[in-house]
Motif scaffolding. Structure first.
Motif, PDB file in Angstrom:
ATOM      1  N   GLY A  70      27.415  -5.800  -3.981  1.00 13.06           N
ATOM      2  CA  GLY A  70      26.683  -6.944  -3.159  1.00 13.06           C
ATOM      3  C   GLY A  70      25.694  -6.328  -2.087  1.00 13.06           C
ATOM      4  N   ARG A  71      26.025  -5.319  -1.574  1.00 12.76           N
ATOM      5  CA  ARG A  71      25.133  -4.445  -0.724  1.00 12.76           C
ATOM      6  C   ARG A  71      23.748  -4.065  -1.490  1.00 12.76           C
ATOM      7  NH1 ARG A  71      27.998  -1.353   4.282  1.00 12.76           N
ATOM      8  NH2 ARG A  71      29.308  -2.991   4.863  1.00 12.76           N
ATOM      9  N   ALA A  72      24.146  -3.428  -2.755  1.00 13.97           N
ATOM     10  CA  ALA A  72      23.258  -3.041  -3.589  1.00 13.97           C
ATOM     11  C   ALA A  72      22.341  -4.186  -4.084  1.00 13.97           C
ATOM     12  CB  ALA A  72      23.660  -2.250  -4.629  1.00 13.97           C
ATOM     13  N   MET A  73      22.662  -5.313  -4.476  1.00 18.35           N
ATOM     14  CA  MET A  73      22.057  -6.247  -4.717  1.00 18.35           C
ATOM     15  C   MET A  73      21.069  -6.892  -3.700  1.00 18.35           C
ATOM     16  SD  MET A  73      24.479  -8.743  -7.271  1.00 18.35           S
ATOM     17  CE  MET A  73      25.399  -9.284  -6.243  1.00 18.35           C
ATOM     18  N   LEU A  74      21.547  -6.806  -2.306  1.00 19.53           N
ATOM     19  CA  LEU A  74      20.639  -7.337  -1.199  1.00 19.53           C
ATOM     20  C   LEU A  74      19.591  -6.479  -0.912  1.00 19.53           C
ATOM     21  CD1 LEU A  74      20.391  -9.458   0.798  1.00 19.53           C
ATOM     22  CD2 LEU A  74      21.987  -8.077   2.418  1.00 19.53           C
ATOM     23  N   GLN A  75      20.088  -5.137  -1.055  1.00 13.15           N
ATOM     24  CA  GLN A  75      19.077  -4.072  -0.570  1.00 13.15           C
ATOM     25  C   GLN A  75      17.907  -3.905  -1.951  1.00 13.15           C
ATOM     26  OE1 GLN A  75      21.393  -0.656  -0.273  1.00 13.15           O
ATOM     27  NE2 GLN A  75      22.251  -1.350   1.633  1.00 13.15           N
ATOM     28  N   SER A  76      18.321  -4.074  -2.926  1.00 13.07           N
ATOM     29  CA  SER A  76      17.175  -4.072  -4.163  1.00 13.07           C
ATOM     30  C   SER A  76      16.296  -5.085  -3.803  1.00 13.07           C
ATOM     31  CB  SER A  76      17.908  -3.958  -5.639  1.00 13.07           C
ATOM     32  OG  SER A  76      18.668  -5.119  -5.805  1.00 13.07           O
ATOM     33  N   PHE A  77      16.951  -6.486  -3.718  1.00 11.46           N
ATOM     34  CA  PHE A  77      16.151  -7.724  -3.583  1.00 11.46           C
ATOM     35  C   PHE A  77      15.080  -7.313  -2.484  1.00 11.46           C
ATOM     36  CE2 PHE A  77      15.586 -11.725  -1.272  1.00 11.46           C
ATOM     37  CZ  PHE A  77      15.058 -12.510  -2.245  1.00 11.46           C
ATOM     38  N   VAL A  78      15.509  -6.801  -1.013  1.00 17.60           N
ATOM     39  CA  VAL A  78      14.539  -6.403  -0.112  1.00 17.60           C
ATOM     40  C   VAL A  78      13.660  -5.717  -0.563  1.00 17.60           C
ATOM     41  CG1 VAL A  78      14.386  -5.853   2.226  1.00 17.60           C
ATOM     42  CG2 VAL A  78      16.238  -7.398   1.593  1.00 17.60           C
ATOM     43  N   GLY A  79      14.083  -4.674  -1.343  1.00 16.23           N
ATOM     44  CA  GLY A  79      13.075  -3.628  -1.589  1.00 16.23           C
ATOM     45  C   GLY A  79      11.875  -4.180  -2.443  1.00 16.23           C
ATOM     46  N   VAL A  80      12.634  -4.964  -3.591  1.00 13.45           N
ATOM     47  CA  VAL A  80      11.439  -5.460  -4.458  1.00 13.45           C
ATOM     48  C   VAL A  80      10.563  -6.303  -4.022  1.00 13.45           C
ATOM     49  CG1 VAL A  80      11.132  -6.905  -6.368  1.00 13.45           C
ATOM     50  CG2 VAL A  80      12.946  -4.846  -6.443  1.00 13.45           C
ATOM     51  N   LEU A  81      11.346  -7.259  -3.000  1.00 15.02           N
ATOM     52  CA  LEU A  81      10.351  -8.369  -2.173  1.00 15.02           C
ATOM     53  C   LEU A  81       9.465  -7.694  -1.227  1.00 15.02           C
ATOM     54  CD1 LEU A  81      10.474 -11.409  -1.893  1.00 15.02           C
ATOM     55  CD2 LEU A  81      11.763 -11.106   0.106  1.00 15.02           C
ATOM     56  N   THR A  82       9.539  -6.663  -0.592  1.00 13.05           N
ATOM     57  CA  THR A  82       8.728  -5.864   0.148  1.00 13.05           C
ATOM     58  C   THR A  82       7.509  -5.423  -0.551  1.00 13.05           C
ATOM     59  OG1 THR A  82      10.621  -5.396   1.688  1.00 13.05           O
ATOM     60  CG2 THR A  82       8.564  -3.858   1.824  1.00 13.05           C
ATOM     61  N   TYR A  83       8.080  -4.612  -1.659  1.00 11.92           N
ATOM     62  CA  TYR A  83       6.839  -4.215  -2.587  1.00 11.92           C
ATOM     63  C   TYR A  83       5.997  -5.368  -2.974  1.00 11.92           C
ATOM     64  CZ  TYR A  83       4.413  -1.292  -5.881  1.00 11.92           C
ATOM     65  OH  TYR A  83       3.449  -0.440  -6.444  1.00 11.92           O
ATOM     66  N   ARG A  84       6.329  -6.492  -3.412  1.00 15.66           N
ATOM     67  CA  ARG A  84       5.699  -7.579  -3.837  1.00 15.66           C
ATOM     68  C   ARG A  84       5.010  -8.391  -2.911  1.00 15.66           C
ATOM     69  NH1 ARG A  84       2.635 -10.320  -5.658  1.00 15.66           N
ATOM     70  NH2 ARG A  84       2.964 -12.399  -7.039  1.00 15.66           N
ATOM     71  N   GLU A  85       5.749  -8.902  -1.577  1.00 17.35           N
ATOM     72  CA  GLU A  85       5.190  -9.684  -0.676  1.00 17.35           C
ATOM     73  C   GLU A  85       4.340  -9.000   0.386  1.00 17.35           C
ATOM     74  OE1 GLU A  85       4.475 -13.017  -1.213  1.00 17.35           O
ATOM     75  OE2 GLU A  85       5.347 -12.587  -3.268  1.00 17.35           O
ATOM     76  N   ALA A  86       4.717  -7.906   0.674  1.00 12.60           N
ATOM     77  CA  ALA A  86       4.100  -7.148   1.914  1.00 12.60           C
ATOM     78  C   ALA A  86       2.715  -6.370   1.444  1.00 12.60           C
ATOM     79  CB  ALA A  86       4.925  -6.127   2.642  1.00 12.60           C
ATOM     80  N   LEU A  87       1.957  -7.226   0.652  1.00 13.97           N
ATOM     81  CA  LEU A  87       0.667  -6.851  -0.007  1.00 13.97           C
ATOM     82  C   LEU A  87      -0.494  -7.049   0.888  1.00 13.97           C
ATOM     83  CD1 LEU A  87      -0.130  -5.757  -2.836  1.00 13.97           C
ATOM     84  CD2 LEU A  87      -0.495  -7.941  -3.313  1.00 13.97           C
ATOM     85  N   PRO A  88      -0.979  -5.686   1.037  1.00 14.07           N
ATOM     86  CA  PRO A  88      -2.233  -5.713   2.084  1.00 14.07           C
ATOM     87  C   PRO A  88      -3.462  -6.171   1.276  1.00 14.07           C
ATOM     88  CG  PRO A  88      -1.689  -3.497   1.565  1.00 14.07           C
ATOM     89  CD  PRO A  88      -0.567  -4.260   0.959  1.00 14.07           C
ATOM     90  N   ARG A  89      -4.269  -6.803   2.278  1.00 17.00           N
ATOM     91  CA  ARG A  89      -5.632  -7.235   1.400  1.00 17.00           C
ATOM     92  C   ARG A  89      -6.653  -6.722   2.701  1.00 17.00           C
ATOM     93  NH1 ARG A  89      -4.316 -10.053  -2.950  1.00 17.00           N
ATOM     94  NH2 ARG A  89      -2.629 -11.552  -2.685  1.00 17.00           N
ATOM     95  N   GLY A  90      -7.406  -5.799   2.174  1.00 20.45           N
ATOM     96  CA  GLY A  90      -8.362  -5.049   2.918  1.00 20.45           C
ATOM     97  C   GLY A  90      -8.338  -3.650   2.632  1.00 20.45           C
ATOM     98  N   ASP A  91      -9.504  -3.016   3.304  1.00 18.26           N
ATOM     99  CA  ASP A  91      -9.695  -1.607   3.402  1.00 18.26           C
ATOM    100  C   ASP A  91      -9.786  -0.876   4.854  1.00 18.26           C
ATOM    101  OD1 ASP A  91     -10.270  -1.897   0.494  1.00 18.26           O
ATOM    102  OD2 ASP A  91     -12.206  -2.208   0.664  1.00 18.26           O
ATOM    103  N   THR A  92      -9.212  -1.529   5.831  1.00 17.69           N
ATOM    104  CA  THR A  92      -9.024  -1.005   7.274  1.00 17.69           C
ATOM    105  C   THR A  92      -7.982   0.381   7.093  1.00 17.69           C
ATOM    106  OG1 THR A  92      -7.493  -2.603   7.812  1.00 17.69           O
ATOM    107  CG2 THR A  92     -10.080  -3.079   8.181  1.00 17.69           C
ATOM    108  N   ASP A  93      -8.061   1.123   8.262  1.00 18.63           N
ATOM    109  CA  ASP A  93      -6.870   1.813   8.370  1.00 18.63           C
ATOM    110  C   ASP A  93      -5.701   0.985   8.489  1.00 18.63           C
ATOM    111  OD1 ASP A  93      -8.459   4.173   8.067  1.00 18.63           O
ATOM    112  OD2 ASP A  93      -8.663   4.320  10.302  1.00 18.63           O
ATOM    113  N   PHE A  94      -5.662  -0.108   8.972  1.00 12.38           N
ATOM    114  CA  PHE A  94      -4.473  -0.773   9.392  1.00 12.38           C
ATOM    115  C   PHE A  94      -3.694  -1.328   7.902  1.00 12.38           C
ATOM    116  CE2 PHE A  94      -2.142  -4.913   9.900  1.00 12.38           C
ATOM    117  CZ  PHE A  94      -1.140  -4.556  11.003  1.00 12.38           C
ATOM    118  N   HIS A  95      -4.752  -1.527   6.970  1.00 14.54           N
ATOM    119  CA  HIS A  95      -4.318  -2.276   5.656  1.00 14.54           C
ATOM    120  C   HIS A  95      -3.663  -0.955   4.927  1.00 14.54           C
ATOM    121  CE1 HIS A  95      -6.901  -5.536   6.864  1.00 14.54           C
ATOM    122  NE2 HIS A  95      -5.896  -6.143   6.179  1.00 14.54           N
TER     123      HIS A  95
END
Length: 160
Positions: A70-95
């Motif tokens: 159960g923990r593995a499923m939750l962690q993999s969900f958060v990991g994939v969601l982070t990779y997919r949705e925390a997507l930066p748009r821009g070319d600054t150092d912050f991005h």
């Protein structure tokens, strides 16, 4: 502890992605749904922290999170969601730093979930082996009792 740190970095990546997107000029329905998913990801990453800290109230609400898979499923969900949705748009150092946090945190959390999954599988295999061993032991003891009973009957019964 590693999982907690990875989850906190995922939460930070979601927080930075939310902050970057707040100032986006094109606020349409896709923007709103994307922000809702990012907020959901942030809350789920915080949930992983509380699960890893083994908060007792969570065990009553979600007993699946007490099991390693159960923990593995939750962690993999958060990991994939982070990779997919925390997507930066821009070319600054912050991005660029957001892209770095996103990549490191998501991959690290996926590795943590893999460790939990492998641990669950190995525990499952060992449990099954122990169950087979206990069953074989019980059958052996039953056969020994039956043999002793048959020997007692041979000794007490006269031969014809």
């Amino acid at each position: 502890m590693v999982t907690i740190i990875c989850s906190l970095v995922c939460a930070a990546a979601f927080g930075m992605a939310i902050a970057v997107r707040v100032h986006a000029p094109d606020k349409d329905i896709y923007y709103l749904s994307g922000q809702a998913v990012r907020v959901y990801g942030l809350l789920t990453a915080i949930l992983v922290v509380f699960v890893e800290l083994e908060v007792a109230a969570l065990a009553a609400w979600w007993p699946l999170l007490e099991i390693w898979i159960g923990r593995a499923m939750l962690q993999s969900f958060v990991g994939v969601l982070t990779y997919r949705e925390a997507l930066p748009r821009g070319d600054t150092d912050f991005h660029r730093s957001l892209a770095l946090y996103r990549g490191i945190a998501s991959v690290a959390l996926l590795v943590c979930s893999g460790v939990y999954a492998v641990g669950w599988i190995s525990c499952l295999v060992r449990t099954r082996r122990d169950q087979r061993l206990r069953k074989a032991q019980a059958e052996y003891e039953a056969l020994e009792r039956r043999r002793a009973e048959l020997q007692r009957l041979l000794v007490t019964e006269p031969a014809i």
